[in-house]
Design an enzyme around this catalytic site. Structure first.
Site, PDB file in Angstrom:
ATOM      1  N   SER A   1       0.784  -1.239   0.000  1.00 43.24           N
ATOM      2  CA  SER A   1       0.000   0.000   0.000  1.00 43.24           C
ATOM      3  C   SER A   1       0.814   1.287   0.000  1.00 43.24           C
ATOM      4  CB  SER A   1      -0.950   0.014   1.190  1.00 43.24           C
ATOM      5  OG  SER A   1      -2.013  -0.864   0.944  1.00 43.24           O
TER       6      SER A   1
ATOM      7  N   LYS B   1       0.199   3.305  -2.935  1.00 45.39           N
ATOM      8  CA  LYS B   1      -1.018   4.129  -3.097  1.00 45.39           C
ATOM      9  C   LYS B   1      -0.693   5.616  -3.048  1.00 45.39           C
ATOM     10  CE  LYS B   1      -3.989   0.512  -1.318  1.00 45.39           C
ATOM     11  NZ  LYS B   1      -4.409  -0.226  -0.134  1.00 45.39           N
TER      12      LYS B   1
ATOM     13  N   TYR C   1      -3.214  -2.732 -10.327  1.00 43.58           N
ATOM     14  CA  TYR C   1      -3.137  -2.546  -8.874  1.00 43.58           C
ATOM     15  C   TYR C   1      -2.237  -3.602  -8.223  1.00 43.58           C
ATOM     16  CZ  TYR C   1      -4.529  -2.600  -3.970  1.00 43.58           C
ATOM     17  OH  TYR C   1      -4.516  -2.623  -2.600  1.00 43.58           O
TER      18      TYR C   1
ATOM     19  N   TYR D   1      -4.342   3.687   7.491  1.00 45.80           N
ATOM     20  CA  TYR D   1      -5.692   3.083   7.598  1.00 45.80           C
ATOM     21  C   TYR D   1      -6.366   3.491   8.911  1.00 45.80           C
ATOM     22  CZ  TYR D   1      -2.632   0.170   4.808  1.00 45.80           C
ATOM     23  OH  TYR D   1      -1.682  -0.263   3.951  1.00 45.80           O
TER      24      TYR D   1
ATOM     25  N   VAL E   1       1.456  -3.544   3.745  1.00 43.07           N
ATOM     26  CA  VAL E   1       1.538  -4.819   4.470  1.00 43.07           C
ATOM     27  C   VAL E   1       2.824  -5.605   4.159  1.00 43.07           C
ATOM     28  CG1 VAL E   1      -0.948  -5.120   4.860  1.00 43.07           C
ATOM     29  CG2 VAL E   1       0.104  -6.057   2.787  1.00 43.07           C
TER      30      VAL E   1
HETATM   31  N1  GLN Z   1      -1.833  -5.530  -1.992  1.00 44.47           N
HETATM   32  C1  GLN Z   1      -2.417  -5.382  -0.688  1.00 44.47           C
HETATM   33  C2  GLN Z   1      -3.922  -5.576  -0.739  1.00 44.47           C
HETATM   34  O1  GLN Z   1      -4.550  -5.092  -1.608  1.00 44.47           O
HETATM   35  C3  GLN Z   1      -2.073  -4.032  -0.116  1.00 44.47           C
HETATM   36  C4  GLN Z   1      -2.677  -3.814   1.225  1.00 44.47           C
HETATM   37  C5  GLN Z   1      -1.822  -3.050   2.181  1.00 44.47           C
HETATM   38  O2  GLN Z   1      -0.629  -2.911   2.022  1.00 44.47           O
HETATM   39  N2  GLN Z   1      -2.455  -2.605   3.237  1.00 44.47           N
HETATM   40  O3  GLN Z   1      -4.500  -6.213   0.086  1.00 44.47           O
END
Ligand code: GLN
Length: 311
Positions: free
Chosen positions: A69, A72, A196, A247, A265
């Site tokens: 993430s 993002k 993505y 988050y 993550v």
């Molecule tokens: N690729 C992961 C997902 O879509 C990214 C989530 C994350 O890093 N929080 O679940």
């Protein structure tokens, strides 16, 4: 107030490393489950007095891991640069959701009928679909070039992690189909998902995240003064990092560390202290919200000792 030094980074790294037993590596993407939870890397990039970049690193600052993430924040900045704020925010909101990163619930229940923000999966899938390019590969290439302009190294997709997520992503697939139904995804749903998953699987290191964080910290300029994005794109991305970069752990992190940041993550966190420094942290053991235990501890300690607080 202390100045950044190799000793200070080592000190913070060894303190924060002691906490990694409190977390667990992400397992819902099978390829991430085998990460070594004891890895811990920290890097900081600032501008020296004469304006030249200064880089500090400790622990496993050069260990490679996937952005997940953290990508993002880059996708948002890249979409703002290439498509503009109006196009982006017609599809994605700018409010914290308070829900888990992979939550689907508000897409159905909220009167807004669009993802709350670009930092949750729903918002990121919609944001990435806006990047210019004829297919998923082209969009991710553009994004990788953009990231490479900040870090000095164009990131590559980790094929194993990409496939592992693609083949197990029932939830993200549900989110993407929901976005399609809401009219928020142009084109093919699998193609949007593919872009993505690839962006999430881009490889990086704490050192590279520190360099990229510096570009946000210095309002769109690298630590060496080269401009890589408009000040506005850096500012808006930082605003969203501060509101929802971690988050449903964003509030606690803002209180503790006081800097805009984005986690993933894979265990990475990129942070930007305005006018002061970019920071990258890596430790794959995660807390309940999916944020690196090492990274959140190390960033809080570093912010306090160097007074890096932006708010
Ligand atoms: N690729 C992961 C997902 O879509 C990214 C989530 C994350 O890093 N929080 O679940």
């Amino acid at each position: 107030m202390r100045a950044a030094s190799p000793e200070l980074l080592d000190e913070v790294t060894s303190e924060a490393r002691r906490r990694v037993g409190e977390g667990r590596c992400a397992a819902y993407i099978p390829a991430l489950a085998g990460a070594d939870p004891s890895l811990a890397g920290l890097a900081l990039v600032e501008r020296g007095e004469s304006g030249d970049p200064r880089e500090f690193a400790s622990g496993d600052a050069d260990a490679r891991f996937t952005m997940q993430s953290v990508s993002k924040a880059f996708a948002l900045a890249c979409a703002l640069e290439t498509r503009g704020a109006e196009a982006v925010f017609s599809r994605v909101g700018v409010e914290p959701s308070g829900d888990a990163f992979n939550s689907i619930v508000r897409l159905e229940t909220s009167a807004r009928r669009k993802p709350f923000n670009p930092m949750i999966n729903a918002g990121a899938i919609a944001t990435t679909s806006l990047l210019p390019g004829e297919d998923a590969q082209a969009r991710v290439r553009l994004l990788a070039r953009f990231i490479g302009s900040m870090t000095g190294e164009e990131p590559r997709v980790d094929d194993g992690v990409y496939r592992s997520e693609r083949d197990t992503a029932a939830r993200n697939r549900s989110i993407a189909w929901m976005l399609k139904e809401l009219g928020l995804l142009d084109g093919d749903v699998e193609e949007a998902l593919d872009a993505y998953f690839m962006q999430c699987a881009l490889r990086t290191s704490a050192r590279e995240l520190a360099r990229a964080g510096a570009c946000f910290a210095f309002d769109g300029e690298r630590a060496d003064g080269v401009r890589v994005m408009r000040p506005e794109s850096a500012r808006v991305t930082k605003a969203l990092m501060c509101l929802c970069g971690l988050y449903d752990g964003s509030g606690a992190f803002a209180v503790a560390a006081g800097v805009p940041a984005k986690s993933g993550v894979g265990g990475g966190i990129m942070a930007a202290s305005r006018g002061r420094a970019g920071i990258g942290a890596f430790g794959p053991a995660l807390d309940a919200q999916g944020n690196s235990v090492f990274g959140t501890r190390a960033l809080s300690a570093l912010a306090e000792r160097l007074d890096l607080f932006s708010y």
